[in-house]
Motif scaffolding. Structure first.
Motif, PDB file in Angstrom:
ATOM      1  N   LYS A 152       0.844  -1.354   0.014  1.00  0.00           N
ATOM      2  CA  LYS A 152      -0.241  -0.035  -0.077  1.00  0.00           C
ATOM      3  C   LYS A 152       0.878   1.220   0.028  1.00  0.00           C
ATOM      4  N   GLU A 212       1.236   4.024  -2.847  1.00  0.00           N
ATOM      5  CA  GLU A 212       1.324   5.516  -2.422  1.00  0.00           C
ATOM      6  C   GLU A 212       2.367   6.390  -3.086  1.00  0.00           C
ATOM      7  N   TYR A 261      -4.850  -4.888  -4.681  1.00  0.00           N
ATOM      8  CA  TYR A 261      -6.172  -4.720  -4.890  1.00  0.00           C
ATOM      9  C   TYR A 261      -6.891  -3.770  -3.862  1.00  0.00           C
ATOM     10  N   ASP A 262      -6.688  -4.291  -2.695  1.00  0.00           N
ATOM     11  CA  ASP A 262      -7.324  -3.308  -1.508  1.00  0.00           C
ATOM     12  C   ASP A 262      -7.005  -2.144  -1.323  1.00  0.00           C
ATOM     13  N   GLY A 268      -6.530  -0.248  -3.834  1.00  0.00           N
ATOM     14  CA  GLY A 268      -7.225   0.428  -4.940  1.00  0.00           C
ATOM     15  C   GLY A 268      -6.760   0.178  -6.473  1.00  0.00           C
ATOM     16  N   ARG A 303      -6.544  -1.594  -9.974  1.00  0.00           N
ATOM     17  CA  ARG A 303      -7.405  -2.342 -10.722  1.00  0.00           C
ATOM     18  C   ARG A 303      -6.781  -3.092 -12.042  1.00  0.00           C
TER      19      ARG A 303
END
Ligand SMILES: *Cc1c(COP(=O)(O)O)cnc(C)c1O
Length: 231
Positions: free
Chosen positions: A3, A7, A45-46, A48, A50
């Motif tokens: 994650k 970012e 995926y979690d 964001g 896709r």
């Protein structure tokens, strides 16, 4: 970790968009997940993501059913004609088309699956011996030959730039791919659009964005280094 990496990459993308005076909404980050386990893809995926990029048919098949159906799967690696049938109903876009024979097979399988598959023409922009892709001087002729096929729609160009420690080394190549797309656009070939430029990887995606990339393919920068021995 994944994650935070995403970012971080997105921050760099924003900077490059500003520096290159690009439109933020025309740059899409593809998470290149080859060799990485489904658990890591789920994490991305979690966070964001896709759009996912893979380079092996077998791996797409294995991961496809284990992950949410709104993922857009991008085939970014060399594709053998005899394997197209396995992914024709699964793949969102094929970035690595460099022959009429391959495009014909994709078209045939797409028609069977009742769809039109968006494709990009892979260009060997630096004329490297080790690389797949059509020579820049042959791209237009290849595209003209593919244009009439009913099951594919050419959306633009893709390249894998040379490996380098200094991303500035690749600026001329990214610029050349952009120029090639502009040249081909000016020919107004039926059925062909050149809006998509797939270029830039972990080492050079910022330069690629400054020069016009619309898809950047980032693996290591999101998932960490690949270990092919266990992957
Ligand atoms: C593996 C791969 C990438 C991602 O490479 P990284 O350097 O890990 O970001 C991008 N494009 C293609 C075609 C690839 O095979």
């Amino acid at each position: 970790m994944i994650k935070e990496n995403i970012e971080e990459v997105k921050k760099h993308i924003d900077n490059a968009v500003n520096k290159g005076k690009r439109n933020a909404d025309v740059v899409t980050l593809i998470a290149v997940s080859k060799t990485k386990p489904v658990t890591m893809l789920k994490e991305a995926y979690d966070a964001g993501m896709r759009d996912f990029g893979e380079n092996k048919v077998q791996e797409i098949m294995e991961k496809y059913d284990k992950l949410p159906s709104d993922i857009r799967w991008h085939m970014i690696g060399h594709l053998q004609t005899n394997k197209v049938k396995y992914i024709a109903d699964k793949i969102y876009m094929i970035h690595s088309v460099d022959s009429l024979k391959l495009a014909e097979e994709i078209s045939k399988q797409a028609v069977k699956a009742g769809r039109v598959i968006p494709i990009l023409i892979e260009v060997n922009i630096a004329d490297e011996e080790s690389k797949f892709g059509v020579a820049p001087s042959d791209a237009e002729a290849l595209i003209r030959s593919i244009a009439p096929l009913p099951g594919v729609s050419v959306k633009g160009l893709m390249t894998v730039a040379p490996y380098t420690d200094d991303p500035e080394d690749n600026r001329t190549y990214f610029r050349a791919l952009k120029q090639l797309s502009v040249d081909i656009t000016s020919k107004n070939i039926d059925n062909i659009t050149m809006g998509v430029l797939s270029m830039g990887m972990t080492g050079d995606y910022e330069v690629a964005i400054e020069e016009g990339a619309s898809y950047v393919r980032v693996g290591t920068g999101i998932f960490g280094a690949r270990n092919y021995a266990v992957g």
